[in-house]
Each structure stands twice: as C-alpha cells, then as structure tokens.
Design a protein around this motif. Structure first.
Motif, PDB file in Angstrom:
ATOM      1  N   LEU A 105     125.570  10.232  31.450  1.00 22.01           N
ATOM      2  CA  LEU A 105     124.750  10.848  31.369  1.00 22.01           C
ATOM      3  C   LEU A 105     124.737  11.477  29.786  1.00 22.01           C
ATOM      4  CD1 LEU A 105     121.341  11.639  31.685  1.00 22.01           C
ATOM      5  CD2 LEU A 105     122.341  13.530  33.234  1.00 22.01           C
ATOM      6  N   LYS A 106     125.387  12.222  29.374  1.00 25.91           N
ATOM      7  CA  LYS A 106     125.809  12.354  28.295  1.00 25.91           C
ATOM      8  C   LYS A 106     125.004  11.090  26.734  1.00 25.91           C
ATOM      9  CE  LYS A 106     127.809  15.884  25.006  1.00 25.91           C
ATOM     10  NZ  LYS A 106     128.934  14.566  23.664  1.00 25.91           N
ATOM     11  N   LYS A 107     126.100  10.489  26.791  1.00 26.43           N
ATOM     12  CA  LYS A 107     126.502   9.083  26.451  1.00 26.43           C
ATOM     13  C   LYS A 107     125.385   8.298  26.492  1.00 26.43           C
ATOM     14  CE  LYS A 107     131.334   8.325  26.170  1.00 26.43           C
ATOM     15  NZ  LYS A 107     132.298   7.186  25.920  1.00 26.43           N
ATOM     16  N   THR A 108     124.465   8.110  27.637  1.00 28.84           N
ATOM     17  CA  THR A 108     123.298   7.445  27.815  1.00 28.84           C
ATOM     18  C   THR A 108     121.618   8.114  26.414  1.00 28.84           C
ATOM     19  OG1 THR A 108     123.526   6.681  29.788  1.00 28.84           O
ATOM     20  CG2 THR A 108     121.604   6.624  29.624  1.00 28.84           C
ATOM     21  N   ILE A 109     121.855   9.304  26.956  1.00 28.95           N
ATOM     22  CA  ILE A 109     120.937  10.041  26.283  1.00 28.95           C
ATOM     23  C   ILE A 109     121.233  10.581  24.719  1.00 28.95           C
ATOM     24  CG2 ILE A 109     120.575  12.739  25.612  1.00 28.95           C
ATOM     25  CD1 ILE A 109     120.700  13.098  28.892  1.00 28.95           C
ATOM     26  N   GLU A 110     122.775  10.197  24.308  1.00 30.42           N
ATOM     27  CA  GLU A 110     123.177   9.770  22.645  1.00 30.42           C
ATOM     28  C   GLU A 110     122.941   8.538  22.276  1.00 30.42           C
ATOM     29  OE1 GLU A 110     126.103  13.970  22.943  1.00 30.42           O
ATOM     30  OE2 GLU A 110     126.553  11.914  23.243  1.00 30.42           O
ATOM     31  N   THR A 111     123.299   7.672  22.805  1.00 30.26           N
ATOM     32  CA  THR A 111     123.395   6.346  22.116  1.00 30.26           C
ATOM     33  C   THR A 111     122.380   5.806  22.397  1.00 30.26           C
ATOM     34  OG1 THR A 111     124.758   5.179  23.945  1.00 30.26           O
ATOM     35  CG2 THR A 111     126.557   6.283  22.758  1.00 30.26           C
ATOM     36  N   LYS A 112     121.459   6.346  23.601  1.00 30.72           N
ATOM     37  CA  LYS A 112     120.398   5.451  23.501  1.00 30.72           C
ATOM     38  C   LYS A 112     120.592   4.325  24.258  1.00 30.72           C
ATOM     39  CE  LYS A 112     117.652   7.685  20.220  1.00 30.72           C
ATOM     40  NZ  LYS A 112     116.820   7.647  18.988  1.00 30.72           N
ATOM     41  N   GLU A 113     121.712   4.174  25.066  1.00 37.12           N
ATOM     42  CA  GLU A 113     122.451   2.535  25.795  1.00 37.12           C
ATOM     43  C   GLU A 113     122.702   2.789  26.689  1.00 37.12           C
ATOM     44  OE1 GLU A 113     124.915   0.610  23.182  1.00 37.12           O
ATOM     45  OE2 GLU A 113     123.651   0.021  22.147  1.00 37.12           O
ATOM     46  N   ALA A 114     122.609   2.490  28.233  1.00 36.31           N
ATOM     47  CA  ALA A 114     122.718   2.111  29.349  1.00 36.31           C
ATOM     48  C   ALA A 114     124.646   2.986  29.475  1.00 36.31           C
ATOM     49  CB  ALA A 114     122.380   1.935  30.232  1.00 36.31           C
ATOM     50  N   HIS A 115     124.261   4.157  29.529  1.00 39.32           N
ATOM     51  CA  HIS A 115     126.045   4.281  30.030  1.00 39.32           C
ATOM     52  C   HIS A 115     126.214   4.737  31.668  1.00 39.32           C
ATOM     53  CE1 HIS A 115     126.824   4.158  25.749  1.00 39.32           C
ATOM     54  NE2 HIS A 115     128.031   4.108  26.531  1.00 39.32           N
ATOM     55  N   ILE A 159     125.011  11.396  40.140  1.00 40.42           N
ATOM     56  CA  ILE A 159     123.834  11.425  39.842  1.00 40.42           C
ATOM     57  C   ILE A 159     123.722   9.311  40.701  1.00 40.42           C
ATOM     58  CG2 ILE A 159     122.852  11.556  37.700  1.00 40.42           C
ATOM     59  CD1 ILE A 159     120.903  13.073  38.748  1.00 40.42           C
ATOM     60  N   PRO A 160     122.642   9.212  41.163  1.00 36.87           N
ATOM     61  CA  PRO A 160     121.806   7.707  41.316  1.00 36.87           C
ATOM     62  C   PRO A 160     120.854   8.524  40.583  1.00 36.87           C
ATOM     63  CG  PRO A 160     121.283   9.030  42.865  1.00 36.87           C
ATOM     64  CD  PRO A 160     122.357   9.976  42.366  1.00 36.87           C
ATOM     65  N   VAL A 161     121.212   6.253  39.680  1.00 31.05           N
ATOM     66  CA  VAL A 161     120.304   5.840  38.335  1.00 31.05           C
ATOM     67  C   VAL A 161     119.398   5.009  39.173  1.00 31.05           C
ATOM     68  CG1 VAL A 161     120.242   5.621  36.494  1.00 31.05           C
ATOM     69  CG2 VAL A 161     121.850   6.841  36.728  1.00 31.05           C
ATOM     70  N   LEU A 219     116.049  -3.420  37.734  1.00 27.42           N
ATOM     71  CA  LEU A 219     117.035  -4.118  37.636  1.00 27.42           C
ATOM     72  C   LEU A 219     118.302  -3.766  37.918  1.00 27.42           C
ATOM     73  CD1 LEU A 219     116.835  -3.936  33.224  1.00 27.42           C
ATOM     74  CD2 LEU A 219     115.566  -6.091  35.077  1.00 27.42           C
ATOM     75  N   MET A 220     118.772  -2.788  38.178  1.00 27.88           N
ATOM     76  CA  MET A 220     119.749  -2.579  39.513  1.00 27.88           C
ATOM     77  C   MET A 220     119.793  -0.729  39.601  1.00 27.88           C
ATOM     78  SD  MET A 220     122.188  -1.914  36.022  1.00 27.88           S
ATOM     79  CE  MET A 220     123.104  -0.641  37.121  1.00 27.88           C
ATOM     80  N   HIS A 221     120.742  -0.457  40.556  1.00 26.79           N
ATOM     81  CA  HIS A 221     120.592   1.242  41.137  1.00 26.79           C
ATOM     82  C   HIS A 221     122.691   1.531  40.808  1.00 26.79           C
ATOM     83  CE1 HIS A 221     122.208   4.200  44.124  1.00 26.79           C
ATOM     84  NE2 HIS A 221     121.356   4.639  43.792  1.00 26.79           N
ATOM     85  N   GLY A 222     122.773   2.458  40.195  1.00 29.23           N
ATOM     86  CA  GLY A 222     124.285   2.738  39.892  1.00 29.23           C
ATOM     87  C   GLY A 222     123.971   3.998  40.106  1.00 29.23           C
ATOM     88  N   TYR A 223     124.901   4.740  39.093  1.00 28.36           N
ATOM     89  CA  TYR A 223     125.363   6.090  39.208  1.00 28.36           C
ATOM     90  C   TYR A 223     125.603   6.669  37.579  1.00 28.36           C
ATOM     91  CZ  TYR A 223     125.581   5.990  44.375  1.00 28.36           C
ATOM     92  OH  TYR A 223     125.230   5.157  45.713  1.00 28.36           O
ATOM     93  N   MET A 224     125.686   7.935  37.675  1.00 28.13           N
ATOM     94  CA  MET A 224     126.209   8.324  36.646  1.00 28.13           C
ATOM     95  C   MET A 224     127.117   9.500  36.735  1.00 28.13           C
ATOM     96  SD  MET A 224     123.193   8.261  33.559  1.00 28.13           S
ATOM     97  CE  MET A 224     122.637   6.423  32.842  1.00 28.13           C
ATOM     98  N   ASN A 225     127.842  10.054  36.114  1.00 31.98           N
ATOM     99  CA  ASN A 225     128.864  11.091  35.812  1.00 31.98           C
ATOM    100  C   ASN A 225     128.067  11.758  34.713  1.00 31.98           C
ATOM    101  OD1 ASN A 225     130.038   9.862  34.015  1.00 31.98           O
ATOM    102  ND2 ASN A 225     131.832  10.557  35.110  1.00 31.98           N
ATOM    103  N   PRO A 244     120.188  18.851  36.060  1.00 34.01           N
ATOM    104  CA  PRO A 244     120.698  17.385  36.651  1.00 34.01           C
ATOM    105  C   PRO A 244     121.890  18.322  38.007  1.00 34.01           C
ATOM    106  CG  PRO A 244     121.666  17.239  34.932  1.00 34.01           C
ATOM    107  CD  PRO A 244     121.050  18.120  35.015  1.00 34.01           C
ATOM    108  N   LYS A 245     121.355  17.720  38.901  1.00 30.21           N
ATOM    109  CA  LYS A 245     122.145  17.628  40.821  1.00 30.21           C
ATOM    110  C   LYS A 245     123.493  17.042  40.940  1.00 30.21           C
ATOM    111  CE  LYS A 245     121.896  19.128  45.030  1.00 30.21           C
ATOM    112  NZ  LYS A 245     121.494  18.966  46.588  1.00 30.21           N
ATOM    113  N   PHE A 246     124.322  16.655  41.050  1.00 28.65           N
ATOM    114  CA  PHE A 246     125.213  15.823  40.743  1.00 28.65           C
ATOM    115  C   PHE A 246     125.795  15.829  42.011  1.00 28.65           C
ATOM    116  CE2 PHE A 246     125.206  16.137  35.859  1.00 28.65           C
ATOM    117  CZ  PHE A 246     125.205  14.749  35.925  1.00 28.65           C
TER     118      PHE A 246
END
Length: 155
Positions: free
Chosen positions: A50-60, A27-29, A40-46, A19-21
């Motif tokens: 992104l790592k927490k989202t992938i690992e937990t299967k819940e959006a961070h 990075i926009p989401v 539903l929404m637009h947000g950002y991840m660092n 990913p390009k931050f």
C-alpha cells in the motif's frame, strides 16, 4: 506506518488513513480501469504494498503464493498507473482506479481477470455450470511473457 485504529467515528468519519489489515496482514483490493470502468482484478496488499502504491503511483500487491511484494506489470510491461485510490467506510478494503492503456491485467493474458460470465438461473448440476467467455482474445501470450517463472496463481 498508518494511523492506529482507535475508534469507529474516526475510522468512518475521519480524514486520516487507518486501514484494517486482516490476521495475515492483508487488505483486499479491487482494481478498475480508468477508461472503461471495467473491473480488472482483485488482489491483496500488505502495509508495504500500500505504501509503495501510494508513493510510486503504480500498483503494488502482495502475492500470497509467492509471499512477496509484486509490482504489477513489471514482467509483462503492463504497469498499472494509479489514477485514484479509495477506501471503504470501515477502511477494510481498497478500490484502485488505474490506467493500463491498451494493455492487460490478467496473468492468463486477458485484459481483465474477470473474463468469464456465470449463467444465472436454476442449477441442476453444480458440476456442469458452463461459463461464457466475455473476452475472446488475449492481449499477450503468458507462456512467452512469464517463461521460466513460477505460475503466479495458487491452486
């Protein structure tokens, strides 16, 4: 954390996540409902979000106003359960598909953050463009849910 971005062919045609931050490390989401397909929404991840989202299967996400990681729904109870994560061709934006059940994603109380429609056509006075509400009822009362917490938006 993720594979270093080395060449265009690997980034666009390869199978490794690079990913390009941006300069702020974000990075926009864009987030879509798995059931209705509505945005539903637009947000950002660092990187950490992104790592927490992938690992937990819940959006961070990364809150720019609070300068911290934000587990979506932790306070409101409307956790976004990730069903799919996609990344665009040059790996600089993310598309999440989430299940929120009958919940909401907007801190204002609506199901979607995109609850108003902008009319199309000639603009006579830009200060008087009147939007139409596409959602009529809120899913929750933000005053009750976020009592005593700082407003999550940055004006």
């Amino acid at each position: 954390m993720f594979k270093k971005r080395e060449n265009v062919v690997e980034i666009e045609e390869g199978n490794l996540l690079s990913p390009k931050f941006d300069n702020d490390g974000l990075i926009p989401v864009i987030t879509m409902c798995s059931q209705t397909k509505e945005i539903l929404m637009h947000g950002y991840m660092n990187v950490e979000a992104l790592k927490k989202t992938i690992e937990t299967k819940e959006a961070h996400y990364y809150s720019r106003s609070r300068q911290s990681i934000w587990h979506k729904g932790k306070t409101s109870g409307f956790v976004q359960k990730v069903t799919e994560i996609k990344i665009d061709d040059d790996q600089d934006s993310i598309w999440l598909t989430v299940d929120i059940g009958n919940g909401a994603s907007c801190h204002v109380g609506y199901r979607s953050c995109f609850y108003r429609s902008i009319p199309l056509g000639p603009i006579e006075n830009g200060r008087e463009v009147e939007m139409k509400f596409t959602e009529k009822e809120k899913k929750f009362d933000p005053e009750k849910v976020y009592k005593g917490q700082p407003n999550p938006t940055k004006i």
